[in-house]
Structures are given as C-alpha cells and as structure tokens.
Design an enzyme around this catalytic site. Structure first.
Site, PDB file in Angstrom:
ATOM      1  N   MET A  18      -2.294   4.779  -3.952  1.00  0.00           N
ATOM      2  CA  MET A  18      -3.161   5.326  -3.347  1.00  0.00           C
ATOM      3  C   MET A  18      -2.625   6.759  -3.005  1.00  0.00           C
ATOM      4  SD  MET A  18      -4.938   3.177  -0.414  1.00  0.00           S
ATOM      5  CE  MET A  18      -3.401   2.288   0.115  1.00  0.00           C
ATOM      6  N   ASP A  38     -10.488  -5.026  -0.727  1.00  0.00           N
ATOM      7  CA  ASP A  38      -9.274  -4.743   0.177  1.00  0.00           C
ATOM      8  C   ASP A  38     -10.228  -3.927   1.451  1.00  0.00           C
ATOM      9  OD1 ASP A  38      -6.899  -3.418   0.901  1.00  0.00           O
ATOM     10  OD2 ASP A  38      -6.432  -2.567  -1.006  1.00  0.00           O
ATOM     11  N   HIS A  59      -0.380  -1.120  -4.245  1.00  0.00           N
ATOM     12  CA  HIS A  59      -1.665  -0.223  -4.393  1.00  0.00           C
ATOM     13  C   HIS A  59      -1.410   1.080  -4.145  1.00  0.00           C
ATOM     14  CE1 HIS A  59      -5.979   0.606  -2.019  1.00  0.00           C
ATOM     15  NE2 HIS A  59      -6.250   0.913  -3.021  1.00  0.00           N
ATOM     16  N   ASP A  98       0.555  -1.321   0.141  1.00  0.00           N
ATOM     17  CA  ASP A  98       0.109  -0.030   0.185  1.00  0.00           C
ATOM     18  C   ASP A  98       0.658   1.234  -0.373  1.00  0.00           C
ATOM     19  OD1 ASP A  98      -2.581  -1.111   0.200  1.00  0.00           O
ATOM     20  OD2 ASP A  98      -2.243  -2.209   2.077  1.00  0.00           O
ATOM     21  N   MET A 110     -12.938  -1.088  -2.981  1.00  0.00           N
ATOM     22  CA  MET A 110     -12.278  -0.925  -1.400  1.00  0.00           C
ATOM     23  C   MET A 110     -13.722  -1.625  -0.767  1.00  0.00           C
ATOM     24  SD  MET A 110      -8.834   0.633  -1.850  1.00  0.00           S
ATOM     25  CE  MET A 110      -9.265  -0.011  -0.174  1.00  0.00           C
ATOM     26  N   MET A 140       0.719   5.225   0.471  1.00  0.00           N
ATOM     27  CA  MET A 140       0.133   6.197   0.646  1.00  0.00           C
ATOM     28  C   MET A 140       0.903   8.039   0.280  1.00  0.00           C
ATOM     29  SD  MET A 140      -2.010   4.656   3.505  1.00  0.00           S
ATOM     30  CE  MET A 140      -2.802   2.944   3.476  1.00  0.00           C
TER      31      MET A 140
HETATM   32  C1  DX5 Z   1      -6.192   0.608   3.204  1.00  0.00           C
HETATM   33  C2  DX5 Z   1      -5.654  -0.917   2.951  1.00  0.00           C
HETATM   34  C3  DX5 Z   1      -5.589  -1.945   2.852  1.00  0.00           C
HETATM   35  C4  DX5 Z   1      -5.314  -2.103   4.250  1.00  0.00           C
HETATM   36  C5  DX5 Z   1      -6.095  -3.310   4.740  1.00  0.00           C
HETATM   37  O1  DX5 Z   1      -5.909   1.580   2.825  1.00  0.00           O
HETATM   38  O2  DX5 Z   1      -5.676   0.394   1.028  1.00  0.00           O
HETATM   39  O3  DX5 Z   1      -4.875  -2.549   1.632  1.00  0.00           O
HETATM   40  O4  DX5 Z   1      -3.744  -2.842   4.052  1.00  0.00           O
HETATM   41  O5  DX5 Z   1      -5.759  -3.205   5.812  1.00  0.00           O
HETATM   42  P1  DX5 Z   1      -6.496  -4.389   7.095  1.00  0.00           P
HETATM   43  O6  DX5 Z   1      -6.936  -5.833   5.914  1.00  0.00           O
HETATM   44  O7  DX5 Z   1      -6.288  -4.483   8.398  1.00  0.00           O
HETATM   45  O8  DX5 Z   1      -8.010  -3.827   6.573  1.00  0.00           O
HETATM   46 ZN    ZN Z   2      -4.389  -2.056  -0.033  1.00  0.00          ZN
END
Ligand code: DX5
Ligand code: ZN
Length: 222
Positions: free
Chosen positions: A67, A174, A65, A34, A136, A36
């Site tokens: 973001m 996710d 991923h 992830d 999501m 961010m």
């Molecule tokens: C949230 C991320 C997820 C996160 C999910 O923005 O995209 O990938 O790691 O975490 P859990 O499984 O703890 O909800």
């Molecule tokens: Zn993610």
C-alpha cells in the site's frame, strides 16, 4: 480449496516469529504482509527487512500487499528478502503493466488490488497477466475495520468473468473478514481470505484459523 492468509498487521510484534509459527502450525497456507508508506495510506508499517527476518522461520507463501506510492521502487528489495508474491494497488501507479512485468522478472507472482470504490474496469486489459486480484473490503490503512458489503457484487462479477474466461487468476479479499463475513465472501467467489484481527486479536490464534477455515468451507462458491 479456500486459503487462509493471516495478516501480521494485528500480530504482537514483540514476538512476531512465535505468532507466525502459531498460524503456520494451524495450517494457514499464506502469510499476508501489509506494507504501508504513510502516503498512499495514512499509516506506516514495515519493509523488506521484516520479510527477510521471517523468511528463515517460515515455509508459508509470503504474500506482500504493497500500500505504497511508486511500488516499482520496492520490488527488487522484497524479492531479495524472500517474498513469493507481490500485490500493488491499481490506484498507486500509472505504469501498471510495467510493475507486473517487474514482479514476474523477479520470480514472484503478481497481483493488483482495488480499493472498495475502484471499479473492475481498469483490470480489463491486464487480467490475463495477473495471478491474483485483491479486492479490498475495507479502506486500506488499518486493521480491525468493518467489512464493506457493497464490495460483494464486485467479487461476484469478477468471479463470473474469471470462470467464463477459464482464467486461473485467484480472488483475494482483505478487510473485516471474520466468522460472519468469510462465508459471504466465499459464496461471492473469493479464494483467499486475509484476516488480521479475526486471528491475531483472538485469545487463541490457532483455533481462530481453524474456525475461519470451517466457516469458509460451510459456504460453497456460486
Ligand atoms: C488493511 C490491510 C489488511 C488488514 C486487515 O489495509 O490491508 O490486510 O490487516 O485487517 P482485518 O482483518 O483486521 O480487517
Ligand atoms: Zn492487506
């Protein structure tokens, strides 16, 4: 075949290599990474340098991923670092087609992610170009949040459309995936289950991968 994708967001970063090896040995097929930027989402994580470090220690598919705003600026760096797949957010750029082409030109597979409130409509003219759609099931930005059940009909509608068009596009879910919600997501049509807290926040992450896989397979897709 359902794939389990542990998200390193909930891992212990002081021993990241060790944690990744644990879930790989437990049979996880995909490593979810992830990224961010503190703008698209209100949190900051890691960049291509972490992918590069982990690449030497793992054969799992690296599922990045993004973001971030302006995802097009990061594609080349993640490809060079060893990413296999990049997902970016439909909400993050108006040049969706261009970013997909850029990802593919760099030899990776491409996915688009939709926030919980974003309808499927924006995928209409782009779905044939996609290898994956990430739906999501929490608002992006943080691990350990609660699964948003209102997304289930969206998974079902996309799954039906993919079946009807005989597309090979995979559905990834996710956010808030655990032993209780994994079977629900699989029943609705998910193929890849991302899980952070349900794996890395557990005392035994290897056992958590195995239990999640069992829970997922206890429920057949509709
Ligand atoms: C949230 C991320 C997820 C996160 C999910 O923005 O995209 O990938 O790691 O975490 P859990 O499984 O703890 O909800
Ligand atoms: Zn993610």
């Amino acid at each position: 075949m359902i794939q389990i994708a542990p998200s390193i967001l909930s891992a212990d970063f002081s021993r990241l290599g060790e944690q990744v090896r644990l879930v790989e040995d437990a049979g996880a097929e995909v490593l979810h990474i992830d990224v961010m930027d503190g703008h698209f989402v209100p949190n900051l994580t890691y960049g291509a340098v972490v992918v590069q470090s982990l690449r030497a220690h793992s054969r799992m598919r690296f599922d990045v991923h993004l973001m971030v705003e302006k995802p097009e600026l990061l594609i080349a760096d993640f490809a060079a670092a060893g990413a296999d797949h990049i997902t970016f957010h439909l909400e993050a750029t108006c040049h969706v087609h261009r970013v997909i082409q850029l990802i593919k030109e760099h030899g990776m597979t491409a996915g688009i992610s939709l926030n919980p409130a974003t309808p499927l409509d924006g995928l209409k003219y782009i779905l044939p170009d996609l290898d994956m759609v990430l739906l999501m099931t929490v608002n992006p930005g943080f691990g350990g949040q609660k699964f948003i059940a209102n997304v289930i009909p969206k998974i079902q509608v996309l799954s039906r459309h993919i079946q009807q068009t005989q597309s090979s596009c995979l559905i990834e879910v996710d956010g808030g995936i655990n032993l209780e919600t994994a079977p629900i997501a699989v029943k609705a049509g998910a193929h890849i289950l991302v899980a952070g807290a349900a794996i890395f926040a557990q005392p035994d992450p290897q056992q958590a991968v195995e239990r999640l896989r069992q829970a997922a397979h206890s429920m057949k897709s509709e």
